[in-house]
Scaffold this motif. Structure first.
Motif, short mmCIF file in Angstrom:
data_model
loop_
_atom_site.label_atom_id
_atom_site.label_comp_id
_atom_site.label_asym_id
_atom_site.label_seq_id
_atom_site.Cartn_x
_atom_site.Cartn_y
_atom_site.Cartn_z
N ASN A 110 0.78 -1.04 -0.07
CA ASN A 110 -0.03 -0.09 -0.18
C ASN A 110 0.86 1.27 -0.05
OD1 ASN A 110 -2.85 -0.92 0.38
ND2 ASN A 110 -1.60 -2.07 1.86
N GLU A 143 0.47 4.33 -2.63
CA GLU A 143 0.35 5.90 -2.27
C GLU A 143 1.21 6.40 -3.09
OE1 GLU A 143 0.94 6.24 1.90
OE2 GLU A 143 -0.89 4.99 2.53
N ASN A 196 -2.65 8.58 -4.53
CA ASN A 196 -3.99 8.02 -4.07
C ASN A 196 -5.01 8.43 -4.95
OD1 ASN A 196 -2.99 7.10 -1.76
ND2 ASN A 196 -2.87 8.95 -0.42
N SER A 256 -6.01 -3.85 -1.80
CA SER A 256 -5.88 -2.97 -0.94
C SER A 256 -7.15 -2.95 -0.12
CB SER A 256 -5.73 -1.59 -1.55
OG SER A 256 -4.30 -1.31 -2.16
N TYR A 276 -8.18 -1.17 3.19
CA TYR A 276 -8.23 0.32 2.87
C TYR A 276 -9.51 0.44 2.04
CZ TYR A 276 -3.33 0.73 4.15
OH TYR A 276 -2.04 0.79 4.70
#
Length: 271
Positions: free
Chosen positions: A93, A97, A101, A174, A179
């Motif tokens: 993740n 990022e 994002n 994710s 997330y």
């Protein structure tokens, strides 16, 4: 008067007469012989059973020791797996990022046969170009002026459904890592949003016009994402239990409607 009766040269026993057979000293009847043999067999079987129990006790002790060793190793492996899982989750993740994002892609729908025939008669031509290298798109207006836009990724007329999903599929991982993620398409009417997200409409036959008559899989992003989501969820069912729910919303004329609402076909408006 006492009578003397000879019996095989032996004098008669002076005591009272005894009914039944008179056994000689040291003589054993056949039933007693059988009982004694059975008793010997039982004693032998008991000694053999005791020896087997002693051997089994040692084997059970060894098995118990091995079971404790395996249990300890399993606990260690589970702990190592948990640490590696958390590290993979963090690094994966982190890469997402670093890629951004919020990422914006651009896909151009190929012109239909009707559009090509119509614009050919009027001298029209395709005015969109995708320069190689980078996410740049250039469009030329009717006065010959060219303008460029830059995106995180671009997909030209020959792009495939699989290429589109490959760019967004990491978001499924994710989501399973906990997330929040969102994938949506926007654009003017007829630009190919439904085909990209859902796939061809078998009832209208639009899929052939948009995707071409090929043997490629034409499922869209939504269908592929759900398929991968359930596949990965089942694959890790022994370690993690996932609870999955679905909602279908429509955003039209700045209104959000719940299409799974039981209030009616129009759907319930949400704020």
């Amino acid at each position: 008067r006492r009578d003397s009766v000879g019996c095989g040269g032996l004098e008669p026993h002076p005591g009272p007469r005894v009914r039944g057979p008179h056994l000689r000293r040291g003589f054993v009847s056949p039933p007693e012989v059988a009982q004694q043999g059975a008793a010997r067999d039982v004693r032998s079987s008991l000694r053999s059973f005791e020896a087997d129990c002693l051997g089994a006790g040692g084997l059970l002790g060894e098995l118990d020791s091995r079971c404790r060793e395996v249990t300890t190793r399993e606990a260690s492996l589970r702990e190592n797996y948990r640490r590696e899982f958390e590290e993979r989750r963090r690094l994966f993740n982190l890469v997402q990022e670093l890629r951004g994002n919020i990422r914006v892609f651009c896909r151009a729908r190929p012109p239909s046969q009707v559009e090509l025939e119509r614009d050919h008669d009027s001298g029209g031509a395709v005015c969109v170009a995708f320069p190689e290298g980078g996410g740049l798109v250039r469009a030329e207006n009717d006065r010959g002026k060219s303008k460029g836009w830059e995106f995180d990724q671009t997909f030209d007329f020959d792009s495939k459904q699989e290429q589109i999903y490959k760019e967004v599929s990491p978001l499924v991982t994710s989501v399973l890592d906990g997330y929040n993620a969102c994938i949506f398409a926007y654009g003017q009417t007829g630009s190919g949003k439904t085909f990209t997200m859902t796939g061809p409409d078998a009832r209208s036959g639009k899929g052939a016009a948009l995707g071409g008559a090929t043997e490629e899989r034409l499922e869209g992003v939504n269908t592929r994402a759900l398929d991968e989501l359930f596949t990965k969820s089942v694959g890790r069912a022994n370690e993690i239990s996932d609870e999955i729910s679905v909602s279908v919303l429509e955003i039209y004329c700045e209104q959000i409607r719940d299409l799974l609402s039981e209030d009616g076909g129009a759907g319930r408006e949400r704020k």
